[in-house]
Design an enzyme around this catalytic site. Structure first.
Site, mmCIF file in Angstrom:
data_model
loop_
_atom_site.group_PDB
_atom_site.id
_atom_site.type_symbol
_atom_site.label_atom_id
_atom_site.label_comp_id
_atom_site.label_asym_id
_atom_site.label_seq_id
_atom_site.Cartn_x
_atom_site.Cartn_y
_atom_site.Cartn_z
ATOM 1 C CG ASN A 107 -1.014 -2.279 5.576
ATOM 2 O OD1 ASN A 107 -1.875 -3.115 5.357
ATOM 3 N ND2 ASN A 107 0.016 -2.508 6.370
ATOM 4 C CG HIS A 133 0.300 -1.848 -0.918
ATOM 5 N ND1 HIS A 133 0.464 -1.405 0.354
ATOM 6 C CD2 HIS A 133 0.889 -3.085 -0.947
ATOM 7 C CE1 HIS A 133 1.126 -2.304 1.068
ATOM 8 N NE2 HIS A 133 1.386 -3.338 0.307
ATOM 9 C CG HIS A 207 6.013 -3.251 -0.593
ATOM 10 N ND1 HIS A 207 6.423 -4.564 -0.615
ATOM 11 C CD2 HIS A 207 4.780 -3.256 -0.041
ATOM 12 C CE1 HIS A 207 5.461 -5.336 -0.125
ATOM 13 N NE2 HIS A 207 4.449 -4.563 0.248
ATOM 14 C CB SER A 208 12.951 -2.890 -0.519
ATOM 15 O OG SER A 208 13.264 -1.945 -1.511
ATOM 16 C CG ASP A 279 1.000 -9.575 5.653
ATOM 17 O OD1 ASP A 279 1.383 -8.399 5.753
ATOM 18 O OD2 ASP A 279 0.438 -10.031 4.637
ATOM 19 C CD GLN A 316 1.709 -5.024 7.545
ATOM 20 O OE1 GLN A 316 1.231 -4.195 8.345
ATOM 21 N NE2 GLN A 316 1.044 -6.106 7.200
ATOM 22 C CD GLU A 344 5.157 -3.401 3.610
ATOM 23 O OE1 GLU A 344 4.093 -2.791 3.440
ATOM 24 O OE2 GLU A 344 5.208 -4.637 3.582
HETATM 25 C C1 GLA Z 1 2.037 -5.895 2.041
HETATM 26 C C2 GLA Z 1 0.904 -6.606 2.683
HETATM 27 C C3 GLA Z 1 0.926 -8.046 2.336
HETATM 28 C C4 GLA Z 1 0.991 -8.242 0.873
HETATM 29 C C5 GLA Z 1 2.161 -7.515 0.312
HETATM 30 C C6 GLA Z 1 2.190 -7.613 -1.180
HETATM 31 O O1 GLA Z 1 3.206 -6.110 2.695
HETATM 32 O O2 GLA Z 1 0.895 -6.424 4.067
HETATM 33 O O3 GLA Z 1 -0.218 -8.661 2.852
HETATM 34 O O4 GLA Z 1 -0.185 -7.782 0.282
HETATM 35 O O5 GLA Z 1 2.112 -6.171 0.678
HETATM 36 O O6 GLA Z 1 2.084 -8.901 -1.631
#
Ligand code: GLA
Length: 379
Positions: A107, A133, A207-208, A279, A316, A344
């Site tokens: 994040n 990330h 991050h699947s 998000d 997330q 996530e």
């Molecule tokens: C995470 C973020 C999103 C986006 C994705 C990748 O989940 O929270 O905003 O950046 O990664 O695209």
């Protein structure tokens, strides 16, 4: 005569043993194959774990990426429920973190900087003004050492990586181990461990992107989601939490009971507008209980249910709002807007700069330990 009899007996015992072994092998097993070469010439292998129910999870040594995950629908059909590519080049160059391990910090970190004991550390601003990330070459783009372990009731991959001091701007040499275990209960367990030799920050996640309909539906808006959280973290326009911890009640963020993703996703709501959908990080309930139920997703079309258990304080929920139809899917089509979602498990975004958020600091001598379980079933 007696000798011949003994010989025959021994042979038949040996062949029984072999059949037994074969049976076990065909129940739970791991298959290894070449997946591709990185642009700088490193070989990348793909490992496919299979359990006794025919559930399969494929992982590559590049980024620890889950490239495929086959789970049963209500008719018993094992189909791939994660988004991904059919070639390494796309994972290297185009991927929005499909299936990847994320570190050192999952994040965003505001303006790519944080301080520890009065020393300021600067990280890459790879998401507008913010760090995302793990930076330009996060754990999603490194090659992991992989070791395989197969038991009667589960198969595991142990992935190891050492992130050196100052890598991507983070302090300390960080030794990381991630264990993926596929069990005969149709669970994928992800165990994270890390140790450092200098005070640092760590927030690891997976991050699947899931689409439980296995591509039957082009978007995930018909999925139903629950998140065991009474609060969520409102964000600013750049998706950094404002520091407020807001109740979900009477907001589009109330997923305490199963709710269809599409129901509130286009509401005229500032937080929905900032996220272009969902998000956000939810503040999970029962944070002192260790690994507990935190979220689930159900696809009424296929009957697949995904339940997530974790010891993390946050999750997330990202509804794939940056997918825009430009990425080619492994099946040949394209990944359209909101065609996958992520759950996530993690600490809150920008924690190093928010004193009221749980700490993400790891000191030398301490062990970072965390576990998340993705459990599949159908109904
Ligand atoms: C995470 C973020 C999103 C986006 C994705 C990748 O989940 O929270 O905003 O950046 O990664 O695209």
């Amino acid at each position: 005569m007696k000798n011949i009899f003994l010989l025959l007996l021994t042979l038949s015992i040996i062949s029984c043993e072999n059949i037994k072994k074969k049976e076990n092998m065909s129940l739970v097993n791991v298959n290894k194959e070449f997946f591709g070469k990185t642009s700088d010439g490193a070989n990348v292998d793909q490992y496919t774990l299979k359990n006794s129910n025919g559930m399969e999870v494929s992982v590559i040594s590049f980024g620890g990426i889950i490239t495929s995950l086959k789970a049963k629908d209500r008719d018993g059909k094992n189909e791939d429920v994660v988004l991904g590519f059919d070639n390494l080049g796309d994972y290297e160059n185009k991927s929005p973190y499909f299936g990847a391990l994320i570190g050192r910090y999952g994040n965003r970190i505001k303006e790519g900087k944080f301080s520890l004991d009065g020393v300021e550390y600067k990280l890459a601003k790879n998401n507008g003004e913010n760090h995302l990330h793990g930076g330009l070459k996060g754990f999603d783009k490194v090659i992991w050492d992989v070791e395989v372990e197969v038991n009667k009731s589960s198969a595991s991959l142990m992935l190891r990586y050492t992130s050196v001091d100052t890598e991507e701007g983070y302090p300390g040499n960080l030794g990381v181990k991630v264990t993926y275990t596929l069990t005969n209960e149709d669970e994928l367990k992800v165990k994270y461990e890390a140790e450092t030799d200098k005070k640092t920050i760590v927030n690891l996640t997976q991050h699947s992107y899931f689409n439980l309909s296995a591509g039957l539906r082009k978007d995930i808006l018909g999925h139903e989601i629950t998140i065991d959280a009474d609060y969520f973290l409102p964000v600013d326009m750049t998706l950094i939490p404002t520091g407020e911890i807001r109740e979900v009640v009477q907001t589009p963020f109330d997923f305490r009971e199963f709710k269809v993703v599409g129901d509130d996703i286009d509401l005229d709501d500032t937080q929905i507008t900032y996220g272009n959908g969902y998000d956000h990080c939810w503040v999970l309930n029962n944070q002192d209980e260790g690994v507990r139920f935190v979220a689930s997703a159900y696809d009424p079309l296929s009957g697949r249910l995904l339940e997530v258990f974790s010891d993390q304080p946050g999750i997330q929920f990202y509804s794939g709002n940056f997918l825009d139809g430009t990425l080619q899917s492994k099946e040949g089509g394209n990944y359209e807007f909101r065609s996958g979602f992520c759950l996530e498990t993690q600490h809150y975004p920008n924690s190093p700069n928010q004193e009221n958020f749980p700490s993400v600091i790891l000191n030398p001598g301490e062990k970072y330990n965390s576990e998340t379980i993705f459990k599949f079933s159908s109904r």
